[in-house]
Motif scaffolding. Structure first.
Motif, short mmCIF file in Angstrom:
data_model
loop_
_atom_site.label_atom_id
_atom_site.label_comp_id
_atom_site.label_asym_id
_atom_site.label_seq_id
_atom_site.Cartn_x
_atom_site.Cartn_y
_atom_site.Cartn_z
N LEU A 177 -30.05 -12.72 -41.16
CA LEU A 177 -28.77 -12.49 -40.49
C LEU A 177 -28.09 -11.21 -40.99
CD1 LEU A 177 -27.28 -16.08 -40.25
CD2 LEU A 177 -28.10 -14.65 -38.38
N PHE A 178 -28.18 -10.95 -42.28
CA PHE A 178 -27.58 -9.73 -42.82
C PHE A 178 -28.31 -8.50 -42.29
CE2 PHE A 178 -27.17 -6.49 -46.19
CZ PHE A 178 -25.80 -6.34 -46.16
N ALA A 179 -29.65 -8.54 -42.24
CA ALA A 179 -30.42 -7.42 -41.72
C ALA A 179 -30.10 -7.20 -40.24
CB ALA A 179 -31.91 -7.67 -41.92
N TRP A 180 -29.99 -8.29 -39.47
CA TRP A 180 -29.65 -8.16 -38.06
C TRP A 180 -28.26 -7.55 -37.89
CZ3 TRP A 180 -25.64 -10.49 -35.37
CH2 TRP A 180 -25.65 -10.27 -34.00
N ALA A 181 -27.30 -7.94 -38.73
CA ALA A 181 -25.94 -7.38 -38.65
C ALA A 181 -25.95 -5.89 -38.95
CB ALA A 181 -25.02 -8.12 -39.61
N LEU A 182 -26.75 -5.46 -39.93
CA LEU A 182 -26.85 -4.02 -40.21
C LEU A 182 -27.45 -3.27 -39.03
CD1 LEU A 182 -28.02 -3.96 -43.94
CD2 LEU A 182 -25.75 -3.45 -43.03
N TYR A 183 -28.51 -3.81 -38.45
CA TYR A 183 -29.13 -3.18 -37.28
C TYR A 183 -28.14 -3.10 -36.12
CZ TYR A 183 -31.54 -2.96 -32.83
OH TYR A 183 -31.89 -2.63 -31.55
N TYR A 184 -27.45 -4.20 -35.85
CA TYR A 184 -26.51 -4.23 -34.73
C TYR A 184 -25.38 -3.23 -34.94
CZ TYR A 184 -23.63 -6.22 -31.03
OH TYR A 184 -22.90 -6.38 -29.88
N ALA A 185 -24.85 -3.16 -36.17
CA ALA A 185 -23.78 -2.21 -36.47
C ALA A 185 -24.26 -0.78 -36.30
CB ALA A 185 -23.24 -2.45 -37.87
N TYR A 186 -25.48 -0.48 -36.74
CA TYR A 186 -26.01 0.88 -36.63
C TYR A 186 -26.28 1.24 -35.16
CZ TYR A 186 -29.20 4.80 -36.99
OH TYR A 186 -29.79 6.02 -36.83
N ARG A 187 -26.85 0.30 -34.43
CA ARG A 187 -27.27 0.57 -33.05
C ARG A 187 -26.09 0.66 -32.10
NH1 ARG A 187 -28.80 2.24 -28.88
NH2 ARG A 187 -30.39 1.38 -27.52
N TYR A 188 -25.11 -0.21 -32.23
CA TYR A 188 -24.04 -0.32 -31.24
C TYR A 188 -22.66 0.12 -31.75
CZ TYR A 188 -27.57 -2.93 -28.77
OH TYR A 188 -28.73 -3.30 -28.14
N TRP A 189 -22.57 0.72 -32.93
CA TRP A 189 -21.28 1.17 -33.44
C TRP A 189 -20.83 2.39 -32.65
CZ3 TRP A 189 -18.44 -1.23 -37.20
CH2 TRP A 189 -17.30 -0.58 -37.63
#
Length: 73
Positions: free
Chosen positions: A53-65
């Motif tokens: 979940l933490f890795a997914w949150a980092l990916y999501y923040a990087y991709r969609y920020w």
């Protein structure tokens, strides 16, 4: 001057603290015993879920920020 008692017992002997039962020292009961909790270790599968979940949150923040976002043209 105030009178301060020097002992906890009438006979002048200090009471020793009671030791908890070693078989149930980590068990806590709530709501009259219907909920029981104990102190222990975190299961490995739960640590894996936290990491994913933490890795997914980092990916999501990087991709969609930033960017345009919804409703912006």
């Amino acid at each position: 001057m105030t009178n301060v008692p020097t002992s906890n017992d009438e006979n002048g002997k200090r009471k020793e603290p009671e030791l908890p039962d070693p078989a149930h020292h980590d068990l806590e009961e709530y709501s009259g015993g219907s909920i029981k909790a104990h102190h222990g270790t975190i299961p490995v599968w739960l640590l894996v879920v936290y990491f994913v979940l933490f890795a997914w949150a980092l990916y999501y923040a990087y991709r969609y920020w930033g960017g345009l976002g919804p409703g912006r043209v």
